[in-house]
Design a protein around this motif. Sequence first.
Motif, PDB file in Angstrom:
ATOM      1  N   ARG A   1      13.269  -4.225 -16.656  1.00  0.00           N
ATOM      2  CA  ARG A   1      12.088  -4.779 -16.499  1.00  0.00           C
ATOM      3  C   ARG A   1      10.672  -3.596 -16.775  1.00  0.00           C
ATOM      4  NH1 ARG A   1      11.481  -8.867 -11.722  1.00  0.00           N
ATOM      5  NH2 ARG A   1       9.000  -9.133 -12.250  1.00  0.00           N
TER       6      ARG A   1
ATOM      7  N   HIS B   1      12.521  10.134  -7.713  1.00  0.00           N
ATOM      8  CA  HIS B   1      13.405   9.462  -7.320  1.00  0.00           C
ATOM      9  C   HIS B   1      14.462  10.061  -8.684  1.00  0.00           C
ATOM     10  CE1 HIS B   1      11.515   5.776  -7.041  1.00  0.00           C
ATOM     11  NE2 HIS B   1      10.533   5.683  -8.126  1.00  0.00           N
TER      12      HIS B   1
ATOM     13  N   GLN C   1       7.125  -2.802 -17.299  1.00  0.00           N
ATOM     14  CA  GLN C   1       6.057  -2.548 -16.655  1.00  0.00           C
ATOM     15  C   GLN C   1       5.490  -3.248 -15.612  1.00  0.00           C
ATOM     16  OE1 GLN C   1       2.883   0.656 -16.929  1.00  0.00           O
ATOM     17  NE2 GLN C   1       3.985   2.013 -16.251  1.00  0.00           N
TER      18      GLN C   1
ATOM     19  N   GLY D   1      15.730   6.941 -16.718  1.00  0.00           N
ATOM     20  CA  GLY D   1      15.367   7.067 -15.886  1.00  0.00           C
ATOM     21  C   GLY D   1      14.343   7.379 -15.998  1.00  0.00           C
TER      22      GLY D   1
ATOM     23  N   SER E   1      13.521   4.318 -10.288  1.00  0.00           N
ATOM     24  CA  SER E   1      13.187   2.924 -10.067  1.00  0.00           C
ATOM     25  C   SER E   1      13.128   1.944 -10.328  1.00  0.00           C
ATOM     26  CB  SER E   1      12.133   3.523  -8.110  1.00  0.00           C
ATOM     27  OG  SER E   1      11.170   2.906  -9.610  1.00  0.00           O
ATOM     28  N   ARG E   2      13.328   2.085 -11.844  1.00  0.00           N
ATOM     29  CA  ARG E   2      12.777   0.470 -12.313  1.00  0.00           C
ATOM     30  C   ARG E   2      13.861  -0.489 -12.312  1.00  0.00           C
ATOM     31  NH1 ARG E   2       9.331  -0.643 -17.413  1.00  0.00           N
ATOM     32  NH2 ARG E   2       7.867   1.110 -17.143  1.00  0.00           N
ATOM     33  N   GLU E   3      13.697  -1.805 -12.244  1.00  0.00           N
ATOM     34  CA  GLU E   3      14.745  -2.505 -12.189  1.00  0.00           C
ATOM     35  C   GLU E   3      15.630  -2.270 -13.884  1.00  0.00           C
ATOM     36  OE1 GLU E   3      13.880  -6.392 -10.697  1.00  0.00           O
ATOM     37  OE2 GLU E   3      15.489  -7.915 -11.086  1.00  0.00           O
TER      38      GLU E   3
ATOM     39  N   GLY F   1      19.786  -3.560 -10.956  1.00  0.00           N
ATOM     40  CA  GLY F   1      19.633  -2.588  -9.861  1.00  0.00           C
ATOM     41  C   GLY F   1      18.874  -1.723 -10.474  1.00  0.00           C
ATOM     42  N   THR F   2      18.157  -1.004  -9.581  1.00  0.00           N
ATOM     43  CA  THR F   2      17.483   0.549 -10.667  1.00  0.00           C
ATOM     44  C   THR F   2      18.454   1.354 -11.546  1.00  0.00           C
ATOM     45  OG1 THR F   2      17.691   1.740  -8.324  1.00  0.00           O
ATOM     46  CG2 THR F   2      16.202  -0.075  -8.615  1.00  0.00           C
ATOM     47  N   LEU F   3      17.474   1.640 -12.769  1.00  0.00           N
ATOM     48  CA  LEU F   3      18.231   2.630 -13.235  1.00  0.00           C
ATOM     49  C   LEU F   3      18.885   3.666 -12.806  1.00  0.00           C
ATOM     50  CD1 LEU F   3      14.908   2.792 -15.851  1.00  0.00           C
ATOM     51  CD2 LEU F   3      17.842   1.971 -16.324  1.00  0.00           C
ATOM     52  N   GLU F   4      18.722   4.100 -11.373  1.00  0.00           N
ATOM     53  CA  GLU F   4      18.843   5.250 -11.111  1.00  0.00           C
ATOM     54  C   GLU F   4      20.496   4.800 -10.315  1.00  0.00           C
ATOM     55  OE1 GLU F   4      17.372   6.298  -7.189  1.00  0.00           O
ATOM     56  OE2 GLU F   4      18.045   8.804  -7.851  1.00  0.00           O
ATOM     57  N   GLU F   5      20.313   2.963 -10.155  1.00  0.00           N
ATOM     58  CA  GLU F   5      21.427   3.238  -9.732  1.00  0.00           C
ATOM     59  C   GLU F   5      22.534   2.570 -10.909  1.00  0.00           C
ATOM     60  OE1 GLU F   5      19.809   0.684  -5.839  1.00  0.00           O
ATOM     61  OE2 GLU F   5      19.440  -0.277  -7.532  1.00  0.00           O
TER      62      GLU F   5
END
Length: 289
Positions: A232, A287, A234, A182, A188-190, A207-211
């Motif tokens: 995913r 983020h 960039q 993250g 926010s990267r998937e 999800g996002t890295l955060e999720e």
Amino acid sequence: MTQPSTPGNEPALYVVATPIGNLGDMVPRAVEVLQTVDLIAAEDTRHSSRLMDHFQIRTPLVAYHDHSDERQVQSLVERLQQGQNLALISDAGTPLVSDPGYRLVRSARQAGIRVIPIPGACALIAALSASGLPSDRFSFEGFLPPKTGQRLNRLQPLAAESRTLIFYEAPHRIEDCLKDMGATFGASREAVLAREISKTFETIRGGTLEELQAFVAADPNQRKGEMVVMVRGQDKAAEQTLDAEAARIMTILLESLSVKQASQIGAEITGLKKKALYQWALEQQEHRG
Ligand code: SAM
């Protein structure tokens, strides 16, 4: 033309994939080859004896590691040269994929021995196939270093990579790993976490890295078992504004400067537009919360 399913006259080294959890994934050709060869070189003979019992494979096993001494590699190659058929297996999945086998396969090929793959389970391919992430181009990165500093050093040059990134990770490091990802790729990267593929508690979570970080932190069960992390790549637009080196410089500057100051100095160092760096820095901060 299809390859012979069992050893023929020409001696061969068979590189045999075995299941990564579900024994039902053992392909019939793998069983046939393992039953027929003269010797099986296995990563861990005790571990593999369970598989052998299940499929009634009575072939002798010998331990093989890439750090086995050169004499052992040579003695296996000599057996092949004398006309014996050998199989190579690892504890699970496809040998040589984050597993032993490289030195043996290389030496056998250099000695002019035929090397025949018996395809089957491989965690990274199974994970990618169900991830919903772009699979036309991907980069398998294996295991990351266990320590944060080294892990960040490995991740930073990958920040601008546009191909899907695939990592193997140990359960006790998954939280730190997602946190470092993250911080490097942006929260926010998937990403997709594929855990316990083909087993009872198989979980494939996107999800996002955060999720994903929050998901793993909230449930200790998600920190158990075997796992593949996929990120995913960039997207092209972002890639144009910030490459890996620029991201690295900005990350360092942001540790001690404000967004405005970091973008100003970052622009001088990288030659990139201050506005693009400012925008990137803001997104990073957002983020990180
Ligand atoms: N050679 C194997 C292959 O073909 O995938 C990989 C061997 S590597 C030593 C073991 C790692 O693969 C695990 O730590 C995990 O990251 C991944 N792995 C193996 N089995 C898995 C499974 N059933 N589900 C998710 N990941 C798995």
